[in-house]
Motif scaffolding. Structure first.
Motif, PDB file in Angstrom:
ATOM      1  N   LEU A   1       9.428  -1.450 -13.601  1.00 21.57           N
ATOM      2  CA  LEU A   1      10.541  -1.652 -14.302  1.00 21.57           C
ATOM      3  C   LEU A   1      10.248  -1.657 -16.144  1.00 21.57           C
ATOM      4  CD1 LEU A   1      12.079  -4.325 -11.950  1.00 21.57           C
ATOM      5  CD2 LEU A   1      13.507  -2.342 -12.669  1.00 21.57           C
ATOM      6  N   TYR A   2       9.166  -2.212 -16.302  1.00 24.46           N
ATOM      7  CA  TYR A   2       8.683  -2.520 -17.495  1.00 24.46           C
ATOM      8  C   TYR A   2       8.392  -1.258 -18.233  1.00 24.46           C
ATOM      9  CZ  TYR A   2       5.373  -3.764 -21.337  1.00 24.46           C
ATOM     10  OH  TYR A   2       4.949  -3.846 -22.494  1.00 24.46           O
ATOM     11  N   ALA A   3       7.559  -0.268 -17.623  1.00 22.48           N
ATOM     12  CA  ALA A   3       7.244   1.060 -18.021  1.00 22.48           C
ATOM     13  C   ALA A   3       8.482   2.003 -17.990  1.00 22.48           C
ATOM     14  CB  ALA A   3       6.287   1.537 -17.209  1.00 22.48           C
ATOM     15  N   GLY A   4       9.465   1.841 -17.115  1.00 24.07           N
ATOM     16  CA  GLY A   4      10.698   2.746 -17.006  1.00 24.07           C
ATOM     17  C   GLY A   4      10.281   3.673 -16.146  1.00 24.07           C
ATOM     18  N   MET A   5       9.329   3.686 -15.226  1.00 21.27           N
ATOM     19  CA  MET A   5       8.926   4.754 -14.496  1.00 21.27           C
ATOM     20  C   MET A   5      10.012   5.184 -13.361  1.00 21.27           C
ATOM     21  SD  MET A   5       4.982   3.651 -13.941  1.00 21.27           S
ATOM     22  CE  MET A   5       4.349   5.186 -12.916  1.00 21.27           C
ATOM     23  N   GLY A   6      10.372   6.295 -13.370  1.00 22.48           N
ATOM     24  CA  GLY A   6      11.244   6.743 -12.481  1.00 22.48           C
ATOM     25  C   GLY A   6      12.993   6.428 -12.718  1.00 22.48           C
ATOM     26  N   GLU A   7      13.212   5.651 -13.691  1.00 25.10           N
ATOM     27  CA  GLU A   7      14.533   5.218 -13.940  1.00 25.10           C
ATOM     28  C   GLU A   7      14.524   4.523 -15.481  1.00 25.10           C
ATOM     29  OE1 GLU A   7      14.980   0.659 -12.593  1.00 25.10           O
ATOM     30  OE2 GLU A   7      14.777   2.273 -10.898  1.00 25.10           O
ATOM     31  N   GLN A   8      15.615   4.078 -15.860  1.00 24.15           N
ATOM     32  CA  GLN A   8      15.627   3.618 -17.409  1.00 24.15           C
ATOM     33  C   GLN A   8      14.677   2.363 -17.399  1.00 24.15           C
ATOM     34  OE1 GLN A   8      19.660   3.110 -18.724  1.00 24.15           O
ATOM     35  NE2 GLN A   8      19.195   2.275 -20.841  1.00 24.15           N
ATOM     36  N   ARG A   9      14.156   2.024 -18.489  1.00 17.89           N
ATOM     37  CA  ARG A   9      13.411   1.050 -18.686  1.00 17.89           C
ATOM     38  C   ARG A   9      14.207  -0.292 -18.617  1.00 17.89           C
ATOM     39  NH1 ARG A   9      10.988  -1.748 -23.023  1.00 17.89           N
ATOM     40  NH2 ARG A   9       8.813  -2.463 -22.520  1.00 17.89           N
ATOM     41  N   ASN A  10      13.733  -1.347 -17.980  1.00 15.96           N
ATOM     42  CA  ASN A  10      14.456  -2.509 -17.955  1.00 15.96           C
ATOM     43  C   ASN A  10      13.667  -3.934 -17.896  1.00 15.96           C
ATOM     44  OD1 ASN A  10      16.157  -4.773 -17.207  1.00 15.96           O
ATOM     45  ND2 ASN A  10      17.086  -3.756 -15.592  1.00 15.96           N
TER      46      ASN A  10
ATOM     47  N   THR B   1       0.987  -1.072   0.098  1.00 17.91           N
ATOM     48  CA  THR B   1       0.021  -0.121   0.010  1.00 17.91           C
ATOM     49  C   THR B   1       0.944   1.215  -0.031  1.00 17.91           C
ATOM     50  OG1 THR B   1      -1.616  -1.200   1.176  1.00 17.91           O
ATOM     51  CG2 THR B   1      -1.680   1.052   1.132  1.00 17.91           C
ATOM     52  N   VAL B   2       1.937   1.180   0.573  1.00 17.86           N
ATOM     53  CA  VAL B   2       2.967   2.372   0.843  1.00 17.86           C
ATOM     54  C   VAL B   2       3.507   2.733  -0.446  1.00 17.86           C
ATOM     55  CG1 VAL B   2       5.153   3.180   1.779  1.00 17.86           C
ATOM     56  CG2 VAL B   2       3.308   2.275   3.334  1.00 17.86           C
ATOM     57  N   ALA B   3       3.874   1.637  -1.156  1.00 20.18           N
ATOM     58  CA  ALA B   3       4.430   1.607  -2.461  1.00 20.18           C
ATOM     59  C   ALA B   3       3.469   2.328  -3.627  1.00 20.18           C
ATOM     60  CB  ALA B   3       4.931  -0.044  -3.090  1.00 20.18           C
ATOM     61  N   ARG B   4       2.404   1.683  -3.316  1.00 18.52           N
ATOM     62  CA  ARG B   4       1.260   2.389  -4.416  1.00 18.52           C
ATOM     63  C   ARG B   4       0.771   3.937  -4.038  1.00 18.52           C
ATOM     64  NH1 ARG B   4      -3.042  -0.865  -6.920  1.00 18.52           N
ATOM     65  NH2 ARG B   4      -3.588   1.284  -7.513  1.00 18.52           N
ATOM     66  N   MET B   5       0.786   4.262  -2.846  1.00 16.74           N
ATOM     67  CA  MET B   5       0.900   5.524  -2.522  1.00 16.74           C
ATOM     68  C   MET B   5       2.078   6.516  -2.954  1.00 16.74           C
ATOM     69  SD  MET B   5      -1.176   5.193   1.409  1.00 16.74           S
ATOM     70  CE  MET B   5      -2.081   7.116   1.371  1.00 16.74           C
ATOM     71  N   TYR B   6       3.070   5.861  -2.742  1.00 17.70           N
ATOM     72  CA  TYR B   6       4.253   6.769  -3.322  1.00 17.70           C
ATOM     73  C   TYR B   6       3.987   6.979  -4.962  1.00 17.70           C
ATOM     74  CZ  TYR B   6       7.353   7.336   0.899  1.00 17.70           C
ATOM     75  OH  TYR B   6       7.847   7.670   1.906  1.00 17.70           O
TER      76      TYR B   6
ATOM     77  N   ARG C   1       4.907  12.127  -4.637  1.00 15.69           N
ATOM     78  CA  ARG C   1       5.082  11.018  -5.583  1.00 15.69           C
ATOM     79  C   ARG C   1       6.584  10.815  -5.416  1.00 15.69           C
ATOM     80  NH1 ARG C   1       4.927  10.286 -11.656  1.00 15.69           N
ATOM     81  NH2 ARG C   1       4.001   8.307 -11.968  1.00 15.69           N
ATOM     82  N   ASP C   2       6.905   9.485  -5.302  1.00 13.28           N
ATOM     83  CA  ASP C   2       8.312   9.312  -5.337  1.00 13.28           C
ATOM     84  C   ASP C   2       8.414   7.744  -5.767  1.00 13.28           C
ATOM     85  OD1 ASP C   2      10.859   8.513  -4.545  1.00 13.28           O
ATOM     86  OD2 ASP C   2      11.177   9.917  -2.861  1.00 13.28           O
ATOM     87  N   LEU C   3       8.730   7.657  -7.031  1.00 11.24           N
ATOM     88  CA  LEU C   3       8.667   6.334  -7.687  1.00 11.24           C
ATOM     89  C   LEU C   3      10.137   5.609  -7.382  1.00 11.24           C
ATOM     90  CD1 LEU C   3       7.957   7.434 -11.424  1.00 11.24           C
ATOM     91  CD2 LEU C   3       6.644   6.462  -9.761  1.00 11.24           C
ATOM     92  N   ALA C   4      11.147   6.163  -6.672  1.00  8.25           N
ATOM     93  CA  ALA C   4      12.032   5.242  -6.273  1.00  8.25           C
ATOM     94  C   ALA C   4      11.803   4.616  -4.949  1.00  8.25           C
ATOM     95  CB  ALA C   4      13.376   6.242  -5.780  1.00  8.25           C
TER      96      ALA C   4
END
Length: 351
Positions: free
Chosen positions: A242-251, A201-206, A214-217
């Motif tokens: 990781l698939y969408a490359g949200m907050g970092e390079q797509r992997n 839940t915390v991950a979703r809220m971030y 908002r903090d994708l890391a």
């Protein structure tokens, strides 16, 4: 709220074997520690009759557990009630659990009695009882629905570090207008104690910026913590970032690993993503058979887009390969599903 069982009372019995000034109680404790429950019952009976609350509690737990013979629900509850009346906190909590769940035909469920028992222990600062009393009030079980009183009890438990109280306070505030910040605070406390559903839940809220910037890391970090504990939703969540490359390079290659873990645990979104990645050769070598298999499984689970992407995969395959892929999906289904079920889904909502 944890379900009452005889096993729980056996645990209570083991944890309650403290020393006492009463010789009979100590003799009973010594006998019980050696597995001689018949002698323990005899010695505790004497001490309990003399008014020793610890002996009353242990005797009640022993009778309920059946470790000294056939379980005796009626007399077990009687001795727990005596111990509770004498101020024994664990006895009050045990009574609350018993009345909350009942015990077959011998003791009917009684939420009003459960609440009264929990309330006695809660007033003495017992976190599990504070949590239980709060949840009964919050759900209106056995008494009038009272959110204000419920939150008061839950907060007392949460302030003592009781993780399920913290998590349920988060859930409560998440449903209140303008209280996302309070919800996040309690979810984070529960997450920091390692509760996977709170971590997710915390991950979703971030990720969504709810109740916190908002903090994708941070979102990825909390998804990974919950994923490592077996949270299927978080396995998919980590894979998606990781698939969408949200907050970092797509992997996509790393995303594939998390999708595979979630897909094997029946996450239909992860099954869909695996099918998509195999169809497109994204992060993995293109493989129409694997693509069709995973899309077939996702479609069987009700994933709308999987129906259409599976059809797109099928158009690129000979009929024999399509039949083989469907057979592989069926075999995977049979190997990973406990309930017999015909894996067949020819159109949306086909079964």
């Amino acid at each position: 709220m944890k379900k009452f069982s005889h096993f729980l009372l056996c645990l209570l019995l083991a944890s309650g074997m403290s020393t006492s000034a009463v010789a009979d109680f100590k003799a009973g404790s010594d006998a019980a520690s050696k597995g001689d429950f018949a002698t323990a019952q005899k010695e505790w009976q004497t001490a309990a009759t003399a008014g020793n609350a610890d002996a009353q509690f242990n005797l009640g737990a022993l009778l309920l557990s059946g470790r000294a013979g056939k379980a005796d629900i009626r007399n077990g509850v009687k001795w727990l009630e005596k111990a509770s009346a004498n101020g024994h906190t664990e006895a009050s909590y045990a009574l609350g659990m018993i009345y909350f769940n009942g015990s077959g035909n011998e003791l009917k469920m009684d939420h009003q009695r459960a609440f009264k028992a929990f309330e006695l222990a809660a007033a003495k600062g017992h976190p599990p009882s504070q949590f239980s009393a709060g949840m009964l009030l919050l759900n209106g079980q056995g008494m009038k629905h009272d959110p204000s009183a419920a939150v008061a009890w839950l907060t007392k438990a949460a302030d003592q570090g009781y993780v399920m109280a913290q998590y349920n306070l988060g859930l409560f505030h998440a449903g209140q207008q303008g209280a996302k910040g309070k919800a996040f605070k309690w979810f984070l406390k529960a997450a920091e104690q390692g509760l996977p559903q709170a971590q997710h839940t915390v991950a979703r809220m971030y990720m969504e910026g709810q109740g916190t910037p908002r903090d994708l890391a941070q979102a990825k970090s909390w998804f990974l913590r919950a994923a490592d504990k077996g949270s299927v939703e978080s396995q998919y969540g980590a894979g998606f970032l990781l698939y969408a490359g949200m907050g970092e390079q797509r992997n996509p290659a790393e995303a594939l690993k998390w999708f595979e873990r979630a897909a094997k645990n029946w996450d239909r979104n992860a099954q869909f993503r695996l099918g998509q990645m195999y169809l497109e050769g994204d992060g993995v070598a293109k493989n129409l058979t694997e693509a069709y298999k995973w899309l077939d499984l996702a479609a069987s689970g009700g994933h709308e887009d999987a129906h259409y992407l599976r059809a797109a995969a099928g158009l690129q395959m000979p009929d024999a390969d399509t039949e083989r892929a469907h057979r592989l999906a069926q075999e995977w289904f049979d190997a990973n599903h406990k309930t017999p079920h015909k894996h067949q889904d020819l159109k949306p909502h086909g079964h």
